[in-house]
Design a protein around this motif. Sequence first.
Motif, short mmCIF file in Angstrom:
data_model
loop_
_atom_site.label_atom_id
_atom_site.label_comp_id
_atom_site.label_asym_id
_atom_site.label_seq_id
_atom_site.Cartn_x
_atom_site.Cartn_y
_atom_site.Cartn_z
N VAL A 83 -35.04 2.69 -56.69
CA VAL A 83 -34.42 2.74 -55.36
C VAL A 83 -32.98 3.21 -55.54
O VAL A 83 -32.15 2.50 -56.11
N LEU A 84 -32.69 4.41 -55.05
CA LEU A 84 -31.39 5.02 -55.30
C LEU A 84 -30.36 4.70 -54.22
O LEU A 84 -29.17 4.95 -54.41
N CYS A 85 -30.81 4.21 -53.08
CA CYS A 85 -29.87 3.92 -51.99
C CYS A 85 -30.44 2.83 -51.11
O CYS A 85 -31.60 2.43 -51.26
N GLY A 86 -29.62 2.33 -50.18
CA GLY A 86 -30.07 1.30 -49.25
C GLY A 86 -29.79 -0.10 -49.75
O GLY A 86 -29.66 -0.35 -50.96
N VAL A 87 -29.67 -1.03 -48.80
CA VAL A 87 -29.53 -2.44 -49.15
C VAL A 87 -30.93 -3.05 -49.22
O VAL A 87 -31.84 -2.57 -48.55
N PRO A 88 -31.13 -4.11 -50.03
CA PRO A 88 -32.47 -4.67 -50.22
C PRO A 88 -33.12 -5.09 -48.91
O PRO A 88 -32.51 -5.75 -48.07
N GLN A 89 -34.37 -4.69 -48.73
CA GLN A 89 -35.11 -5.03 -47.52
C GLN A 89 -35.37 -6.54 -47.46
O GLN A 89 -35.80 -7.14 -48.43
N GLY A 90 -35.12 -7.12 -46.29
CA GLY A 90 -35.38 -8.54 -46.11
C GLY A 90 -34.40 -9.47 -46.78
O GLY A 90 -34.61 -10.68 -46.82
N SER A 91 -33.31 -8.92 -47.31
CA SER A 91 -32.35 -9.78 -48.00
C SER A 91 -31.42 -10.45 -47.00
O SER A 91 -31.27 -10.02 -45.86
N VAL A 92 -30.77 -11.52 -47.45
CA VAL A 92 -29.82 -12.25 -46.60
C VAL A 92 -28.47 -11.55 -46.59
O VAL A 92 -27.81 -11.44 -45.56
#
Length: 324
Positions: A117-126
Amino acid sequence: MSKVVERLVCRQLVAYLEEHDLFPRLQSAYRRFHSTETSILKLACDALLAADLGNVTLLGLLDLSAAFDTVDHDILISRLQSTFGVHGTVLSWITSLITNRTQTVNFAGQQSTLATVLCGVPQGSVLGPVLFLLYTADVPVIAQRHGFLAHSYADDTQLYFHDKVSLSDIRLLHLNECISEIERWMSSNRLRLNTDKTQFICLATWQQMAKFQHHTIDLETASLPVATQVTCLGVVFDRELTFSKHITSVVRRCFYHLRQIRAVRKSLTTESVKTLVHALIASRLDYCNSVFYQLSAANLQALQSVFNAGAPLIMRKWKYDHIT
């Protein structure tokens, strides 16, 4: 356990940002004493106060594409360090959270190869949403620099101004420049502004509305119509802020669910029906209900009719029985 640790880190990070007044002031998401309701209430209150002064409000709803998925890790880490003063162990921990992640797809018993995963914030994270707020904190600053107001809830950004109708031509030119700069800023930060999906609406009294002759807003890449109603954070805004369209939509959905519950009422206990009515009906009536203050008697009666229909359903009474 990972969610517990994230929640603890998020709580400490937000406390640090609030203590040093670093949190974006015009961002209502994921903050104490802020919600979609406070965001909607600010927009409505600003527009109503402007209408009292004989001004019109042009509201633009900016649309982002897959905003949380395109956050550049290097830019985010650099911004946390240079803008928000996050250093040392905290920065290393956040770096380890968002980088070196992989993803895979399972379907029909088959598994794809691991992909980085090269970009983005973790899905479903707090912590991911809070990091996104810090990543996009410059957007309201750009709007203010051009003389416009901006308010955001996560990736939903509302851009607006109040002024006399006679000055609207000049303000629209500045609006074009403002949106162009926001679009350039987003492109340089790996975000994408959907200009074609951006919506505009003019909010004013009907007397001022008759003087407002702009039926389209011409931007650099598109010419967008001025709508008669828009949906912002689940609330329908009409041009005169009567919220009649919103109430009609809410009442229609509530009666739909009441009919569904009535069809299976004989199979349900009283407590089960109470739970369903609270979950499907009362929650909709309660959502952003501060904008219902001092609405017309007809609109309030429409909302009351939902309660009047729900009470006999819970108490196993005939729907035409008197509500008392």
